[in-house]
Design a protein around this motif. Sequence first.
Motif, PDB file in Angstrom:
ATOM      1  N   UNK A 295       0.835  -1.191   0.000  1.00 55.12           N
ATOM      2  CA  UNK A 295       0.000   0.000   0.000  1.00 55.12           C
ATOM      3  C   UNK A 295       0.874   1.248   0.000  1.00 55.12           C
ATOM      4  N   UNK A 296       1.501   1.451  -1.136  1.00 62.38           N
ATOM      5  CA  UNK A 296       2.423   2.570  -1.330  1.00 62.38           C
ATOM      6  C   UNK A 296       1.969   3.395  -2.531  1.00 62.38           C
ATOM      7  N   UNK A 297       2.016   4.698  -2.380  1.00 64.85           N
ATOM      8  CA  UNK A 297       1.631   5.573  -3.491  1.00 64.85           C
ATOM      9  C   UNK A 297       2.527   5.328  -4.708  1.00 64.85           C
ATOM     10  N   UNK A 298       3.769   4.950  -4.472  1.00 64.18           N
ATOM     11  CA  UNK A 298       4.699   4.705  -5.576  1.00 64.18           C
ATOM     12  C   UNK A 298       4.284   3.507  -6.427  1.00 64.18           C
ATOM     13  N   UNK A 299       3.464   2.624  -5.876  1.00 65.67           N
ATOM     14  CA  UNK A 299       3.004   1.463  -6.632  1.00 65.67           C
ATOM     15  C   UNK A 299       1.763   1.774  -7.465  1.00 65.67           C
ATOM     16  N   UNK A 300       1.214   2.965  -7.293  1.00 68.23           N
ATOM     17  CA  UNK A 300      -0.015   3.328  -7.999  1.00 68.23           C
ATOM     18  C   UNK A 300       0.286   3.786  -9.419  1.00 68.23           C
ATOM     19  N   UNK A 301      -0.659   3.530 -10.285  1.00 67.95           N
ATOM     20  CA  UNK A 301      -0.596   4.001 -11.673  1.00 67.95           C
ATOM     21  C   UNK A 301      -1.824   4.850 -11.948  1.00 67.95           C
ATOM     22  N   UNK A 302      -1.626   5.993 -12.580  1.00 65.98           N
ATOM     23  CA  UNK A 302      -2.760   6.820 -12.986  1.00 65.98           C
ATOM     24  C   UNK A 302      -3.319   6.281 -14.296  1.00 65.98           C
TER      25      UNK A 302
END
Length: 308
Positions: free
Chosen positions: A144-151
């Motif tokens: 649960x890391x913002x860096x793992x998110x994709x827009x």
Amino acid sequence: MLKSSSFTREQLENLALQGLSYADDHVSDPFNIKEVSERLGMSYSYFYHTFADVLGEPFWQYVKRHRLELAAGLLRHSGYNIGEISDHCGYATTAALSKAFKQHFGESPLQFRKILELPNEKRTIQITQAITSAAGDIPLSSFFSYDRCERVTLSDKILYYSLISRGQNPIAEMVARMTHFTGIFQKMRMLYDIPQSKIITGTLDSVPVTNYEQLSMYAGIAIPATDYKTLIQLEGNFSYLMKKRIPGGTYLRLPLPMDFATAGIPMYDFISRNCKEGIFKMSGNHFYISLTQPNFSEIFIPLLRKHY
């Protein structure tokens, strides 16, 4: 207009849920109970009593509570000002929202926005943690890391869904019944050959605000709004399903190697923490979990444009 004797108990329950679905899908629109009852082919009086009997509160009380709770969720997780939230939640003016909000919550919208932890928030998290603790001690923080998110940019969708909780313990019901409902929607995907659809789960409500016992958890199949052929087929063959528009736009997509039950609490913590810190703001309460495989899921969080 059908007479009350024309309906079975099961049909009455479905019509009450269809009324709830209409209210949720038109939360920002003006409507009245007579318009809804006529859409359902029932008299005003019979719909009024049926809804209260099936769902435990009068229809207009549900509408008001639902709108105010969604407004509170937007105060919590979005960057909208009070006027914008009024528009989103069906109030003609900021003053009208502020008056109703203070009567319901005992705080003005501005005061509410400053509350760090809500009583319902703490209680819901504690209950859910107790129910889902059987998932095991998986180290989740790294996922649960913002860096793992994709827009990603998603198109408008139409969600056909069933409520999977209507009792006093919605999360437990959700965990117990999810396999049954996902099986139904998987068969629909195969029958109508719609691989571009998503089987998703979430809540109609605002999690940190709504009383735990009143949370409406759902499972459903989201179809692209431009897939008219499939939508017409579903309308004809699955009229008992509830329906909801899910707006397109920019979302955060977070893939997770875990099932929805394991993802639930850390997902909420992830959203809440990042919204509080201003990393991102949400455009609405319609975040959801896509159930791609038994032990793999994807979270989709709608982003507010002004905070891209």
